[in-house]
Design an enzyme around this catalytic site. Structure first.
Site, PDB file in Angstrom:
ATOM      1  CG  ASP A 132      -1.992  -1.048   1.155  1.00  0.00           C
ATOM      2  OD1 ASP A 132      -2.150  -1.661   0.083  1.00  0.00           O
ATOM      3  OD2 ASP A 132      -2.684  -1.257   2.169  1.00  0.00           O
TER       4      ASP A 132
ATOM      5  CG  ASP B 262     -12.815  -2.478  -0.439  1.00  0.00           C
ATOM      6  OD1 ASP B 262     -12.273  -3.577  -0.647  1.00  0.00           O
ATOM      7  OD2 ASP B 262     -12.465  -1.425  -1.002  1.00  0.00           O
TER       8      ASP B 262
END
Length: 234
Positions: A9, A131
């Site tokens: 990330d 998500d």
């Protein structure tokens, strides 16, 4: 073993991890992005590397394109990229720069017509990132409620030529508390699309359990930065 996709990330070209997707929980990783890619690339069980432009996801437009493109030369492993991908041009730019797969989230969830068009333009090159807190889908960097149920939504896109569906249980993400086996397993049974588990994976036992649930692959974030996770793997 289940396919393993370690995650990197990015915030400002630096490797970080968040907890529950909260940007104020940002934790800088010890290994640089480049060192992480080189490390992961030595393992046969690593089938691809998963990179997310976190600022891009929040800003609703790609922010790390040039940097991510520069990473392509560091590995022969396939690379998939997500974060802020909301246009055909962005997908084309990534694919033409050598990135193997693109991940779409908010745009695909809010606009199924666009997602349909893109998946036919780039068959099996796009993954849909869903998500959720439990079955409630979140969008725009996990900040907003999409007012959609996970299973209802997946039923609408199951016929598309997607590479697969990446399911992240936000409540598990970054906590090393184990993935949501129940929902991930139910989703793998519910859809014919490959399901990729993300969020909370701790150790190799989690991978074996996900494999037993017919999950296609596992994205491993925080645990992949721990040496003990890799013990015995080749």
């Amino acid at each position: 073993m289940i396919d393993l996709w370690p995650a990197i990330d990015l915030i400002n070209s630096t490797s970080v991890r968040l907890t529950e997707g909260k940007y104020d929980s940002k934790e800088k990783m010890e290994k640089s992005v480049e060192d992480s890619i080189r490390f992961y690339s030595q393992f046969k069980c690593v089938k691809r590397i998963h990179i997310v432009d976190l600022i891009g996801a929040k800003a609703k437009e790609v922010k790390e394109f040039d940097y991510i493109r520069s990473l392509r030369k560091l590995t022969t492993k396939p690379i998939e990229v997500g974060g802020g991908i909301r246009s055909k041009q962005t997908i084309e730019n990534y694919i033409h720069s050598g990135i193997d797969y693109c991940i779409v989230g908010t745009k695909g969830i809010q606009d199924i017509e666009w997602l349909t068009h893109m998946t036919h333009q780039f068959p099996n090159k796009l993954y849909l990132s869903v998500d959720a807190f439990g079955e409630k889908i979140k969008i725009n960097g996990w900040k907003e409620d999409a007012k959609l149920n996970l299973f209802d939504y997946v039923a609408k896109i199951e016929h598309l030529p997607l590479g697969g569906v990446i399911y992240t249980d936000i409540s598990k993400d970054g906590k090393l508390s184990g993935p949501n086996f129940d929902l991930t397993g139910r989703l793998a049974l519910y859809t014919s699309l490959p399901v990729i588990a993300s969020g909370g994976i701790r150790h190799q036992e989690d991978l074996f359990r996900l494999e037993s649930l017919n999950v296609h692959a596992a994205i491993v974030g925080k645990a992949a930065h721990l040496d003990e996770f890799w013990e015995g793997l080749s």
